[in-house]
Design a protein around this motif. Sequence first.
Motif, PDB file in Angstrom:
ATOM      1  N   ARG A  50     -11.885 -45.806 -32.416  1.00 46.70           N
ATOM      2  CA  ARG A  50     -11.994 -44.626 -31.285  1.00 46.70           C
ATOM      3  C   ARG A  50     -11.022 -43.818 -31.450  1.00 46.70           C
ATOM      4  NH1 ARG A  50     -15.663 -45.095 -27.766  1.00 46.70           N
ATOM      5  NH2 ARG A  50     -15.352 -47.412 -27.840  1.00 46.70           N
TER       6      ARG A  50
ATOM      7  N   HIS B 195     -10.902 -39.942 -32.803  1.00 47.66           N
ATOM      8  CA  HIS B 195     -10.787 -38.741 -32.003  1.00 47.66           C
ATOM      9  C   HIS B 195      -9.570 -38.015 -32.630  1.00 47.66           C
ATOM     10  CE1 HIS B 195     -13.688 -39.870 -29.100  1.00 47.66           C
ATOM     11  NE2 HIS B 195     -12.911 -40.294 -28.131  1.00 47.66           N
TER      12      HIS B 195
ATOM     13  N   ALA C 127     -10.922 -35.891 -34.846  1.00 45.37           N
ATOM     14  CA  ALA C 127     -11.751 -34.723 -34.160  1.00 45.37           C
ATOM     15  C   ALA C 127     -10.726 -33.629 -33.538  1.00 45.37           C
ATOM     16  CB  ALA C 127     -12.645 -35.431 -32.876  1.00 45.37           C
TER      17      ALA C 127
ATOM     18  N   PRO D  38     -18.481 -37.868 -25.559  1.00 44.78           N
ATOM     19  CA  PRO D  38     -17.575 -37.109 -24.828  1.00 44.78           C
ATOM     20  C   PRO D  38     -18.106 -35.773 -24.380  1.00 44.78           C
ATOM     21  CG  PRO D  38     -16.599 -38.115 -26.745  1.00 44.78           C
ATOM     22  CD  PRO D  38     -17.956 -38.717 -26.793  1.00 44.78           C
TER      23      PRO D  38
ATOM     24  N   ARG E 121     -14.155 -30.982 -23.545  1.00 41.49           N
ATOM     25  CA  ARG E 121     -14.476 -31.997 -24.537  1.00 41.49           C
ATOM     26  C   ARG E 121     -13.249 -32.277 -25.169  1.00 41.49           C
ATOM     27  NH1 ARG E 121     -19.072 -27.921 -26.493  1.00 41.49           N
ATOM     28  NH2 ARG E 121     -20.365 -28.173 -24.545  1.00 41.49           N
TER      29      ARG E 121
ATOM     30  N   ARG F 261     -11.771 -36.155 -24.870  1.00 43.23           N
ATOM     31  CA  ARG F 261     -10.932 -37.123 -26.258  1.00 43.23           C
ATOM     32  C   ARG F 261      -9.580 -37.449 -25.949  1.00 43.23           C
ATOM     33  NH1 ARG F 261     -14.739 -33.234 -28.735  1.00 43.23           N
ATOM     34  NH2 ARG F 261     -16.659 -34.419 -29.468  1.00 43.23           N
TER      35      ARG F 261
ATOM     36  N   GLU G 284      -9.493 -40.070 -23.608  1.00 41.23           N
ATOM     37  CA  GLU G 284      -9.808 -41.345 -23.907  1.00 41.23           C
ATOM     38  C   GLU G 284      -9.301 -42.200 -25.003  1.00 41.23           C
ATOM     39  OE1 GLU G 284     -13.960 -40.595 -25.344  1.00 41.23           O
ATOM     40  OE2 GLU G 284     -14.861 -40.430 -23.605  1.00 41.23           O
TER      41      GLU G 284
ATOM     42  N   SER H  86     -17.325 -43.474 -30.810  1.00 39.61           N
ATOM     43  CA  SER H  86     -16.513 -42.611 -30.596  1.00 39.61           C
ATOM     44  C   SER H  86     -17.292 -41.152 -30.496  1.00 39.61           C
ATOM     45  CB  SER H  86     -15.562 -42.101 -31.735  1.00 39.61           C
ATOM     46  OG  SER H  86     -16.369 -41.671 -32.880  1.00 39.61           O
ATOM     47  N   LYS H  87     -18.322 -41.200 -30.748  1.00 43.34           N
ATOM     48  CA  LYS H  87     -19.486 -39.891 -30.851  1.00 43.34           C
ATOM     49  C   LYS H  87     -20.496 -40.149 -29.578  1.00 43.34           C
ATOM     50  CE  LYS H  87     -18.042 -38.391 -35.125  1.00 43.34           C
ATOM     51  NZ  LYS H  87     -16.878 -39.428 -35.186  1.00 43.34           N
TER      52      LYS H  87
ATOM     53  N   ASP I  14     -17.995 -32.372 -32.607  1.00 48.16           N
ATOM     54  CA  ASP I  14     -17.257 -33.406 -33.586  1.00 48.16           C
ATOM     55  C   ASP I  14     -18.315 -34.292 -34.217  1.00 48.16           C
ATOM     56  OD1 ASP I  14     -15.528 -35.027 -34.826  1.00 48.16           O
ATOM     57  OD2 ASP I  14     -15.682 -36.406 -33.050  1.00 48.16           O
TER      58      ASP I  14
END
Length: 417
Positions: A133, A137, A140, A245, A283, A287, A290, A357-358, A409
């Motif tokens: 994750r 991120h 991203a 996210p 967003r 992230r 997170e 993660s998405k 992302d």
Amino acid sequence: MAARLMDEQRKSQILTALENQDTTITFDALENDMVINMGPQHPATHGVLRLLVRLDGETVVAAVPELGYLHRGYEKIAENGTYHEFIPHTDRLDYLSPISNNVAYVLAIEKLCGMDVPRRAQFIRVMVSEMSRIASHLVALGSMAMDVGALTVLLWTFREREKIVDIYDVLCGARFTTSYARIGGLQQDWTPQCTEMLEKFLSEFAGNVRDVERLLTTNKIFIDRCENVGRLSADDLISMGVTGPLLRAAGIPRDLRRDVPYLVYPELDFEVITLQEGDALARFYVRLAEMKESAKILRQVIDKLPSGPFRTDQPKKVLPTKEGTYTKMEELIHDFMLINIGIDPPVGQVYHAVESSKGELGFYVVSDGTGQPWRLKIRSPSTCNLSALGAMLKGAMISDIVAIIGSVDPVMGEADK
């Protein structure tokens, strides 16, 4: 200045027209509209994504994302191989979170087989999933920043990601396509060297991610390019099946780690990050936060990691170790049978999802009792999240397109499955 004012006035007229009409818009009523093609070979589409964009001046009237340029057919590949053979293919779905994909798939097969996994393996799976994750991120955030002109951040985030893939290298011998999870356990055990490397990464990570945060949150250009851009309401996102996210940035605290618990997540303390704005900037902030929560989870797992086996003792369903395969005839036979003939799960169907993660990454498996799945379908978050891209782009400026795609992302490896 006059041209800019005219664009703003025209944008206001178009937005008013869009608000007063249904989703089916009569484009002929709009003057000076133009259709352009963006992608599929474009550096800002994050892969082979094609956008068909209709413009009035520089304002996006409508946009249609077109997927399917990879032509890989992974779901059919899964149905023509054994359950173990498909594990390496999961690396190539969301290739920024390979181990997380491995874990999601084997959890579905273990659910199908009614198989329990040792606690040590469960803790290690949580650990590598949270590392994935953070790594995802980081890419991203760096890519999104680069899309709007902040190249330095991309270099910083990739520097941190390199430290994680270095741990992967020591753990399983691969940096990118890991194939680390196994049905019933893991490829091999977590080692003290991995713990040392992870602790070093975490000790440096807080300060390094703070540098990224300061550089971007104090940059007026970045804020202006992302704030109030690509905004969608929570209701719209839910109706389109958007998760992860993007959904949490619109105020919906949906996280499968907490809402549909799996592995040992109920034993760990972490927050589900939510914001209310639902735009590209929100967003980014979700992230960013997170990653900090994942670092907190990793510290807890290091402290709580139990001793014991890292795979269950079921030789007719679980692959033997490499050492056993190379030195013992019985385990060599088991390895051959499991890879080429497959396990024999009961007849039935299961669905299991994880919080990747998405968003929600799920595997739906139908078994006919043979060594390979009769049907396998993948619920990939990038596919569902991209379904909202057209609505996000409507009414935006053409220069906002890259910022909005970056905030979604997407990874086309799992979108074109």
